[in-house]
Design a protein around this motif. Structure first.
Motif, PDB file in Angstrom:
ATOM      1  N   GLY A  22      -4.046   3.562  17.037  1.00  0.00           N
ATOM      2  CA  GLY A  22      -4.803   4.933  17.863  1.00  0.00           C
ATOM      3  C   GLY A  22      -6.217   4.400  17.993  1.00  0.00           C
ATOM      4  O   GLY A  22      -6.606   3.363  17.751  1.00  0.00           O
ATOM      5  N   GLU A  23      -6.805   5.341  18.548  1.00  0.00           N
ATOM      6  CA  GLU A  23      -8.227   5.167  19.302  1.00  0.00           C
ATOM      7  C   GLU A  23      -8.997   5.126  18.152  1.00  0.00           C
ATOM      8  O   GLU A  23      -9.552   6.160  17.428  1.00  0.00           O
ATOM      9  CB  GLU A  23      -8.674   6.480  19.953  1.00  0.00           C
ATOM     10  CG  GLU A  23      -7.476   6.358  21.283  1.00  0.00           C
ATOM     11  CD  GLU A  23      -7.989   7.421  22.326  1.00  0.00           C
ATOM     12  OE1 GLU A  23      -8.973   8.392  22.047  1.00  0.00           O
ATOM     13  OE2 GLU A  23      -7.172   7.666  23.205  1.00  0.00           O
ATOM     14  N   GLY A  24      -9.285   3.819  17.493  1.00  0.00           N
ATOM     15  CA  GLY A  24     -10.466   3.572  16.495  1.00  0.00           C
ATOM     16  C   GLY A  24     -10.070   3.955  15.121  1.00  0.00           C
ATOM     17  O   GLY A  24     -11.176   4.139  14.176  1.00  0.00           O
ATOM     18  N   LEU A  25      -8.897   4.292  14.982  1.00  0.00           N
ATOM     19  CA  LEU A  25      -8.327   4.457  13.512  1.00  0.00           C
ATOM     20  C   LEU A  25      -8.501   3.097  12.829  1.00  0.00           C
ATOM     21  O   LEU A  25      -8.127   1.789  13.106  1.00  0.00           O
ATOM     22  CB  LEU A  25      -6.972   5.029  13.410  1.00  0.00           C
ATOM     23  CG  LEU A  25      -6.708   6.326  14.268  1.00  0.00           C
ATOM     24  CD1 LEU A  25      -5.201   6.625  14.180  1.00  0.00           C
ATOM     25  CD2 LEU A  25      -7.567   7.520  13.646  1.00  0.00           C
TER      26      LEU A  25
ATOM     27  N   VAL B  71      -3.524   1.239   4.176  1.00  0.00           N
ATOM     28  CA  VAL B  71      -3.906  -0.108   4.344  1.00  0.00           C
ATOM     29  C   VAL B  71      -4.917  -0.207   5.491  1.00  0.00           C
ATOM     30  O   VAL B  71      -4.617   0.708   6.576  1.00  0.00           O
ATOM     31  CB  VAL B  71      -2.450  -0.904   4.765  1.00  0.00           C
ATOM     32  CG1 VAL B  71      -2.839  -2.231   5.312  1.00  0.00           C
ATOM     33  CG2 VAL B  71      -1.633  -0.654   3.730  1.00  0.00           C
ATOM     34  N   ASP B  72      -5.835  -0.908   5.720  1.00  0.00           N
ATOM     35  CA  ASP B  72      -6.685  -1.134   6.508  1.00  0.00           C
ATOM     36  C   ASP B  72      -5.981  -1.847   7.986  1.00  0.00           C
ATOM     37  O   ASP B  72      -5.268  -2.744   7.708  1.00  0.00           O
ATOM     38  CB  ASP B  72      -7.953  -2.044   6.211  1.00  0.00           C
ATOM     39  CG  ASP B  72      -8.800  -1.247   5.154  1.00  0.00           C
ATOM     40  OD1 ASP B  72      -8.865  -0.077   5.302  1.00  0.00           O
ATOM     41  OD2 ASP B  72      -9.407  -2.002   4.327  1.00  0.00           O
ATOM     42  N   VAL B  73      -6.391  -1.671   9.074  1.00  0.00           N
ATOM     43  CA  VAL B  73      -5.944  -2.010  10.294  1.00  0.00           C
ATOM     44  C   VAL B  73      -6.418  -3.628  10.008  1.00  0.00           C
ATOM     45  O   VAL B  73      -7.469  -3.908   9.847  1.00  0.00           O
ATOM     46  CB  VAL B  73      -6.685  -1.466  11.356  1.00  0.00           C
ATOM     47  CG1 VAL B  73      -6.381  -2.237  12.686  1.00  0.00           C
ATOM     48  CG2 VAL B  73      -6.029  -0.198  11.721  1.00  0.00           C
ATOM     49  N   GLY B  74      -5.459  -4.495  10.577  1.00  0.00           N
ATOM     50  CA  GLY B  74      -5.621  -6.048  10.567  1.00  0.00           C
ATOM     51  C   GLY B  74      -5.363  -6.559   9.026  1.00  0.00           C
ATOM     52  O   GLY B  74      -5.273  -7.771   9.019  1.00  0.00           O
TER      53      GLY B  74
ATOM     54  N   GLU C 246      -7.345   2.883   9.302  1.00  0.00           N
ATOM     55  CA  GLU C 246      -6.624   2.644   8.423  1.00  0.00           C
ATOM     56  C   GLU C 246      -5.001   3.392   8.647  1.00  0.00           C
ATOM     57  O   GLU C 246      -5.096   4.425   9.296  1.00  0.00           O
ATOM     58  CB  GLU C 246      -7.035   2.940   6.982  1.00  0.00           C
ATOM     59  CG  GLU C 246      -7.390   4.513   7.024  1.00  0.00           C
ATOM     60  CD  GLU C 246      -8.221   4.713   5.631  1.00  0.00           C
ATOM     61  OE1 GLU C 246      -8.624   3.771   4.881  1.00  0.00           O
ATOM     62  OE2 GLU C 246      -8.106   6.122   5.355  1.00  0.00           O
ATOM     63  N   ALA C 247      -4.089   3.077   7.961  1.00  0.00           N
ATOM     64  CA  ALA C 247      -2.748   4.115   7.764  1.00  0.00           C
ATOM     65  C   ALA C 247      -2.061   3.964   6.520  1.00  0.00           C
ATOM     66  O   ALA C 247      -2.313   2.967   5.890  1.00  0.00           O
ATOM     67  CB  ALA C 247      -1.781   3.418   8.953  1.00  0.00           C
ATOM     68  N   GLU C 248      -1.261   4.901   6.397  1.00  0.00           N
ATOM     69  CA  GLU C 248      -0.503   4.795   5.097  1.00  0.00           C
ATOM     70  C   GLU C 248       0.883   4.663   5.467  1.00  0.00           C
ATOM     71  O   GLU C 248       1.614   4.607   6.398  1.00  0.00           O
ATOM     72  CB  GLU C 248      -0.529   6.194   4.551  1.00  0.00           C
ATOM     73  CG  GLU C 248       0.361   6.342   3.263  1.00  0.00           C
ATOM     74  CD  GLU C 248       0.591   7.719   2.520  1.00  0.00           C
ATOM     75  OE1 GLU C 248       1.488   8.051   1.875  1.00  0.00           O
ATOM     76  OE2 GLU C 248      -0.204   8.677   3.081  1.00  0.00           O
ATOM     77  N   ILE C 249       1.298   3.392   4.395  1.00  0.00           N
ATOM     78  CA  ILE C 249       2.802   3.181   4.525  1.00  0.00           C
ATOM     79  C   ILE C 249       3.803   4.324   3.965  1.00  0.00           C
ATOM     80  O   ILE C 249       3.669   4.722   2.969  1.00  0.00           O
ATOM     81  CB  ILE C 249       3.024   1.858   3.670  1.00  0.00           C
ATOM     82  CG1 ILE C 249       1.992   0.718   4.019  1.00  0.00           C
ATOM     83  CG2 ILE C 249       4.503   1.434   3.706  1.00  0.00           C
ATOM     84  CD1 ILE C 249       2.364   0.100   5.518  1.00  0.00           C
ATOM     85  N   VAL C 250       4.480   4.829   4.819  1.00  0.00           N
ATOM     86  CA  VAL C 250       5.484   5.912   4.644  1.00  0.00           C
ATOM     87  C   VAL C 250       6.642   5.523   3.936  1.00  0.00           C
ATOM     88  O   VAL C 250       7.091   5.928   2.946  1.00  0.00           O
ATOM     89  CB  VAL C 250       5.513   6.916   5.641  1.00  0.00           C
ATOM     90  CG1 VAL C 250       6.495   8.116   5.348  1.00  0.00           C
ATOM     91  CG2 VAL C 250       4.211   7.515   6.124  1.00  0.00           C
ATOM     92  N   SER C 251       7.337   4.583   4.894  1.00  0.00           N
ATOM     93  CA  SER C 251       8.548   3.991   4.338  1.00  0.00           C
ATOM     94  C   SER C 251       8.952   2.826   5.205  1.00  0.00           C
ATOM     95  O   SER C 251       8.769   2.608   6.247  1.00  0.00           O
ATOM     96  CB  SER C 251       9.866   5.124   4.727  1.00  0.00           C
ATOM     97  OG  SER C 251       9.953   5.184   5.953  1.00  0.00           O
ATOM     98  N   TRP C 252       9.382   1.811   4.270  1.00  0.00           N
ATOM     99  CA  TRP C 252       9.920   0.702   4.904  1.00  0.00           C
ATOM    100  C   TRP C 252      11.402   0.754   5.288  1.00  0.00           C
ATOM    101  O   TRP C 252      12.194   1.430   4.638  1.00  0.00           O
ATOM    102  CB  TRP C 252       9.936  -0.623   3.645  1.00  0.00           C
ATOM    103  CG  TRP C 252       8.264  -0.916   3.635  1.00  0.00           C
ATOM    104  CD1 TRP C 252       7.733  -0.627   2.452  1.00  0.00           C
ATOM    105  CD2 TRP C 252       7.790  -1.851   4.176  1.00  0.00           C
ATOM    106  NE1 TRP C 252       6.469  -1.310   2.635  1.00  0.00           N
ATOM    107  CE2 TRP C 252       6.491  -2.162   3.638  1.00  0.00           C
ATOM    108  CE3 TRP C 252       7.857  -2.456   5.492  1.00  0.00           C
ATOM    109  CZ2 TRP C 252       5.447  -2.876   4.227  1.00  0.00           C
ATOM    110  CZ3 TRP C 252       6.976  -3.221   6.048  1.00  0.00           C
ATOM    111  CH2 TRP C 252       5.680  -3.557   5.519  1.00  0.00           C
TER     112      TRP C 252
ATOM    113  N   LEU D 288      -1.321  -5.185  10.193  1.00  0.00           N
ATOM    114  CA  LEU D 288      -1.293  -3.604  10.583  1.00  0.00           C
ATOM    115  C   LEU D 288      -2.118  -3.613  11.955  1.00  0.00           C
ATOM    116  O   LEU D 288      -3.250  -3.764  11.929  1.00  0.00           O
ATOM    117  CB  LEU D 288      -1.834  -2.941   9.601  1.00  0.00           C
ATOM    118  CG  LEU D 288      -1.723  -1.303   9.826  1.00  0.00           C
ATOM    119  CD1 LEU D 288      -0.233  -0.702   9.978  1.00  0.00           C
ATOM    120  CD2 LEU D 288      -2.491  -0.579   8.913  1.00  0.00           C
ATOM    121  N   PRO D 289      -1.544  -3.060  13.007  1.00  0.00           N
ATOM    122  CA  PRO D 289      -2.183  -2.883  14.273  1.00  0.00           C
ATOM    123  C   PRO D 289      -3.001  -1.759  14.352  1.00  0.00           C
ATOM    124  O   PRO D 289      -2.602  -0.784  13.743  1.00  0.00           O
ATOM    125  CB  PRO D 289      -1.168  -2.982  15.419  1.00  0.00           C
ATOM    126  CG  PRO D 289      -0.060  -2.472  14.738  1.00  0.00           C
ATOM    127  CD  PRO D 289      -0.098  -2.959  13.361  1.00  0.00           C
TER     128      PRO D 289
END
Length: 84
Positions: A12-15, A68-71, A17-23, A8-9
């Motif tokens: 955004g600026e310093g974010l 999911v955490d970035v990286g 984590e991100a949520e997986i919305v849809s594959w 997971l890249p």
């Protein structure tokens, strides 16, 4: 034949984590470079992530709804050729 793992890249600026919305792909699907793999949601926006590899989807390493955490590894692609 190699297998590549897509992390997971930072989209955004310093974010952090991100949520997986849809594959947009499933295991066994063929993908080309820049095909959309997944839609994620950050604190700032919804983002479609393109594939940096061409090959066949192996494993989806995060489920829809997971944060999911970035990286972190989110998908594997077998027979993968990386984008130049």
């Amino acid at each position: 034949m190699s297998t590549q793992t897509f992390l997971l890249p930072d989209v955004g600026e310093g974010l952090t984590e991100a949520e997986i919305v849809s594959w947009r792909v499933a295991p066994g699907d063929a993908v080309a470079v820049n095909d959309v793999l997944v839609e994620i949601e950050t604190a700032k926006s919804l983002v479609e992530l393109p594939s940096p590899f061409a090959g066949v989807v192996g494993d989806l390493l995060a489920a829809e709804g997971d944060t999911v955490d970035v990286g972190s590894a989110i998908i594997t692609i077998a027979g993968a050729d990386a984008a130049a």
